[in-house]
Enzyme design. Structure first.
Site, mmCIF file in Angstrom:
data_model
loop_
_atom_site.group_PDB
_atom_site.id
_atom_site.type_symbol
_atom_site.label_atom_id
_atom_site.label_comp_id
_atom_site.label_asym_id
_atom_site.label_seq_id
_atom_site.Cartn_x
_atom_site.Cartn_y
_atom_site.Cartn_z
ATOM 1 N N ASP A 90 4.676 43.637 67.117
ATOM 2 C CA ASP A 90 5.231 44.413 65.992
ATOM 3 C C ASP A 90 4.096 45.046 65.194
ATOM 4 O O ASP A 90 4.207 46.182 64.712
ATOM 5 C CB ASP A 90 6.031 43.519 65.041
ATOM 6 C CG ASP A 90 7.103 42.741 65.758
ATOM 7 O OD1 ASP A 90 7.574 43.206 66.805
ATOM 8 O OD2 ASP A 90 7.466 41.655 65.264
HETATM 9 C C1 26A Z 1 18.171 40.681 68.062
HETATM 10 N N1 26A Z 1 17.010 39.826 68.000
HETATM 11 C C2 26A Z 1 16.949 38.760 68.967
HETATM 12 C C3 26A Z 1 15.998 40.073 67.079
HETATM 13 C C4 26A Z 1 14.820 39.290 66.986
HETATM 14 C C5 26A Z 1 13.832 39.695 66.073
HETATM 15 N N2 26A Z 1 13.968 40.763 65.282
HETATM 16 C C6 26A Z 1 15.113 41.465 65.392
HETATM 17 N N3 26A Z 1 16.113 41.134 66.249
HETATM 18 N N4 26A Z 1 14.358 38.172 67.599
HETATM 19 C C7 26A Z 1 13.141 37.892 67.100
HETATM 20 N N5 26A Z 1 12.821 38.811 66.175
HETATM 21 C C8 26A Z 1 11.604 38.901 65.365
HETATM 22 O O1 26A Z 1 10.536 39.213 66.192
HETATM 23 C C9 26A Z 1 9.370 38.926 65.454
HETATM 24 C C10 26A Z 1 8.209 38.734 66.361
HETATM 25 O O2 26A Z 1 7.992 39.848 67.122
HETATM 26 C C11 26A Z 1 11.216 37.607 64.669
HETATM 27 O O3 26A Z 1 11.847 37.510 63.408
HETATM 28 C C12 26A Z 1 9.694 37.706 64.581
HETATM 29 O O4 26A Z 1 9.243 37.945 63.273
#
Ligand code: 26A
Length: 346
Positions: free
Chosen positions: A301
């Site tokens: 990210d």
């Molecule tokens: C729909 N999903 C599974 C998600 C996520 C996500 N953010 C949005 N939608 N699953 C994990 N994360 C975020 O990814 C970050 C790390 O790359 C987590 O909250 C974490 O901060």
């Protein structure tokens, strides 16, 4: 109000703990993955809340990228859309975003809690288990409010966390259409996790024509290739070429695919629809010694955030990739998907 960078994704609070491989095995989790929680995963949240060493940090992939971009851009450059509950978790997210200088335009749900992500850290890997809750209830109508329409009209770069494909493809398309209608605007989508190109293929294929840039990593690229029935593209560049050439609404602008590959060089493939020619380049990552890494939660990210900040600044490709690699390097030296404040600029 206008912001050059407009972001959309799922706001989540990360509950981050260190775990042993046996804990991941107990829940059949991969050591490096991101998934939506199923019924069988729900006990995880109570377990991590009670675990010593718990870190509660602002998360949500697109929100992390938005904070990363704001970290290197002038004040008030970035706005973020997503949906939260009317609760203390949302207050924590708002505070973290304020500290980062990120403007938050949340849609607030009264009947659902703010979403959370168990970030299970195991060495240099992280396994993410997400309960989207309120984030799952974002609707296009939020973007259609007059003040938000105004923000979209004023946007220059639109960044969408691909995770949002599980929530509102219509909202993604709205932002994508704004970029497609203007040759001086840019839309960017991140594939986010292998399960997106694997299980949300149709939603992804509907949105991709409106996207100028695609960011993804090697495992997401593999998932894309297999779900699209490509007979084993021989390498990352071949997959990137296939993604770059997928149908596009505005073919005046090229499609640019940015594939990260861990510590291997980042691959950029540009497809020019007018000349039908590819341009391929590779950029080495910034080396960092392993003992300096706190965790890799949010590394991808942070890369995306730095890279899109580079697009906002109008930097050439090599410099935008470099800024992405720098923000990733800064973030992995912090706990969670975070940045040291006050901001410094490269
Ligand atoms: C729909 N999903 C599974 C998600 C996520 C996500 N953010 C949005 N939608 N699953 C994990 N994360 C975020 O990814 C970050 C790390 O790359 C987590 O909250 C974490 O901060």
């Amino acid at each position: 109000m206008s912001f050059p960078l407009v972001c959309l994704c799922n706001p989540l609070l990360d509950l981050q703990v260190d775990v042993e491989p046996s804990y991941l095995e107990k829940y059949s989790l991969k050591e490096n993955d991101a998934i939506l929680a199923e019924e069988k995963h729900l006990p995880i949240y109570d377990e991590v809340i009670n675990q010593p060493g718990l870190h509660i940090v602002a998360g949500g992939a697109g929100q992390n990228s938005a904070r990363a971009a704001q970290y290197v851009l002038p004040p008030k450059s970035v706005v973020y859309f997503g949906s939260v509950g009317n609760d203390q978790y949302a207050d924590l997210l708002i505070k973290a975003n304020e500290k980062a200088g990120l403007t938050t335009k949340y849609q607030v749900q009264t009947e659902h809690e703010t979403g959370k992500c168990a970030a299970l850290i195991n060495g240099l890997n992280r396994s993410l288990v997400t309960d989207l809750a309120a984030a799952n209830h974002f609707t296009l109508s939020h973007l259609e409010k007059p003040e938000n329409e105004e923000i979209i009209k004023g946007g220059k770069v639109f960044y969408i966390g691909g995770f949002h494909l599980t929530v509102s493809p219509e909202a993604i398309i709205k932002l994508g259409k704004e970029a497609a209608a203007h040759n001086d605007k840019i839309s960017v989508i991140n594939f986010s996790a292998p399960f997106i190109p694997e299980f949300f293929k149709d939603q992804l294929d509907k949105c991709l024509p409106y996207m100028d840039y695609v960011i993804c990593n090697e495992t997401e690229a593999e998932a894309y290739a297999s779900s699209h029935g490509y007979a084993e593209p021989s390498n990352l560049v071949e997959t990137a070429k296939l993604v770059a050439k997928t149908p596009k609404e505005n073919t005046t602008k090229p499609r640019i695919v940015v594939f990260t590959h861990g510590t291997e060089p980042t691959v950029v493939v540009k497809y020019d629809f007018a000349t039908e020619k590819y341009e391929i380049s590779e950029y080495p990552v910034h080396p960092i010694s392993v003992d300096k890494i706190k965790d890799t939660n949010g590394a991808g990210d942070a890369f995306a955030g730095g890279f899109i900040a580079g697009l906002v600044k109008g930097l050439p490709m090599a410099k935008a990739v470099d800024l992405g690699q720098w923000t990733a390097k800064v973030s992995i030296q912090e706990i969670g998907p975070s940045f040291p404040y006050d901001p410094k600029v490269t």
